[in-house]
Design an enzyme around this catalytic site. Structure first.
Site, PDB file in Angstrom:
ATOM      1  N   LYS A  52       0.763  -1.169  -0.101  1.00  0.00           N
ATOM      2  CA  LYS A  52       0.045  -0.139  -0.122  1.00  0.00           C
ATOM      3  C   LYS A  52       0.885   1.166   0.044  1.00  0.00           C
ATOM      4  CE  LYS A  52      -3.910  -2.447   2.226  1.00  0.00           C
ATOM      5  NZ  LYS A  52      -4.441  -3.034   3.540  1.00  0.00           N
ATOM      6  N   GLN A  96      -4.342  -1.791   9.772  1.00  0.00           N
ATOM      7  CA  GLN A  96      -4.293  -3.226   8.835  1.00  0.00           C
ATOM      8  C   GLN A  96      -4.981  -4.484   9.733  1.00  0.00           C
ATOM      9  OE1 GLN A  96      -3.155  -3.728   5.702  1.00  0.00           O
ATOM     10  NE2 GLN A  96      -3.921  -5.801   6.094  1.00  0.00           N
ATOM     11  N   ASP A 119     -11.018   2.443   4.257  1.00  0.00           N
ATOM     12  CA  ASP A 119     -11.086   1.246   4.038  1.00  0.00           C
ATOM     13  C   ASP A 119     -12.802   1.011   3.903  1.00  0.00           C
ATOM     14  OD1 ASP A 119      -9.355  -0.600   3.787  1.00  0.00           O
ATOM     15  OD2 ASP A 119      -8.707  -0.920   5.805  1.00  0.00           O
TER      16      ASP A 119
END
Ligand code: NAD
Length: 306
Positions: A52, A96, A119
């Site tokens: 990412k 994460q 997200d």
């Protein structure tokens, strides 16, 4: 059968993000910034976060790489997120997953400011999606919708069957397909007559986490098949069956082979379109994360999104 080339489409999306980031930088002298929060040292999570960050660099998005020990107390993690929420130079926050078991993941996700939740997992963003409003959508499901559009695959009126009901993939994808006027069925581990239901799909999506679960007897001739699964296998016989010599070589070289939830070789003989693994849905997830970070930056500055 036509391969749905997620890698190629993702490059196109990233190029568009890069162009817009450059344009905004020239105008505002500021670029979006994504903060990634990695708790502990799960090897797969480390790889995902580093990918990412690399992609941020590729498109001109700034990154803030926050690494915290797995022993961190929940309260200290929430304090860290609070700091990021209040930092005007941070536009997107990505925690994460998975988190260590002593941390309440729901609490952590709900603590991220919804406008920085790139997200798309915050209850406010999922609630907006449920209501059919614009929102920061979860990356993998939105990537699938955009992939279908790139290939001019109509969703309206189609029977869409999703196998898997996770909050990351299955459930939000069902809402996004509904938004496109698809007729949606969600199946899961307790569903009965799974093969029959799957076989009725014009668009079949597998998000299960079981290598090669979807075989030809789950698929109607001419169906569009989207494989979300990413499974690491080390069984040489299976690797050979699924990918031939290439699969065997991968195991000999790396010790593992990444495969999807769909038995690609056999199902591709029946499907009209199919995503490969790797190179299908995976790359799109990261490109939508970049789009979401750019979108969050614009929302926070009151710049209209197209
Ligand atoms: P999950 O474990 O949260 O959910 C799996 C779902 O599959 C559950 O809803 C379960 O009911 C269903 N399921 C399990 N066994 C089943 C069975 N025998 N019959 C029918 N349904 C069954 O997983 P997830 O987070 O949704 O991920 C699914 C897969 O997608 C994993 O392989 C994951 O690595 C992959 N994934 C890929 C991306 C990407 O970017 N490509 C993103 C997220 C997840």
């Amino acid at each position: 059968m036509e391969k749905l080339d997620g890698k190629k489409i993702s490059e196109k999306f990233l190029f568009e993000v890069k162009k817009e980031v450059e344009y905004l930088k020239n105008r505002l002298n500021k670029s979006p910034v994504l903060a990634t929060v990695l708790v502990g040292d799960n090897p797969a999570s480390k790889v995902y976060v580093s990918r990412k960050i690399k992609t941020c660099q590729k498109v001109g998005i700034g990154s803030m790489d926050i690494k915290l020990p797995s022993s961190i107390r929940e309260g200290d993690l929430l304090n860290e997120i609070d700091r990021l929420n209040k930092n005007d130079d941070v536009n997107g926050i990505l925690v994460q997953l998975p988190l260590p078991p002593h941390i309440d993941v729901e609490k952590v996700i709900s603590f991220i400011s919804p406008i920085k939740d790139v997200d798309g997992f915050h209850p406010v963003n999922l609630g907006n999606l449920l209501r059919g409003n614009d929102s920061l959508y979860p990356c993998t499901p939105f990537g699938i919708i955009k992939l279908l559009k790139e290939y001019d695959i109509q969703v309206e009126g189609k029977n869409c069957v999703i196998i898997g009901r996770s909050v990351i993939v299955g459930k939000p994808l069902a809402l996004l397909l509904l938004k496109e006027n698809g007729t949606v069925t969600i199946c899961h581990s307790k569903s009965k007559n799974l093969k029959e239901i799957s076989k009725s799909a014009d668009i079949l999506i597998a998000a299960i986490g079981k290598p090669g679960f979807v075989t030809p007897d789950y698929v109607k001739k001419g169906a569009v098949v989207i494989d979300v699964g990413i499974n690491s296998i080390s069984d040489k016989n299976y690797a050979f069956r699924i990918k031939g010599e290439v699969g065997l070589k991968s195991i000999e070289k790396k010790g593992y082979l990444l495969v999807g939830d769909v038995e690609y070789k056999t199902v591709s003989n029946i499907a009209s379109y199919i995503t490969p693994v790797p190179g299908g849905v995976g790359p799109l997830t990261i490109s939508i994360l970049m789009e979401n970070t750019l979108k969050a930056f614009k929302l926070q500055r009151g710049i209209k999104n197209d």
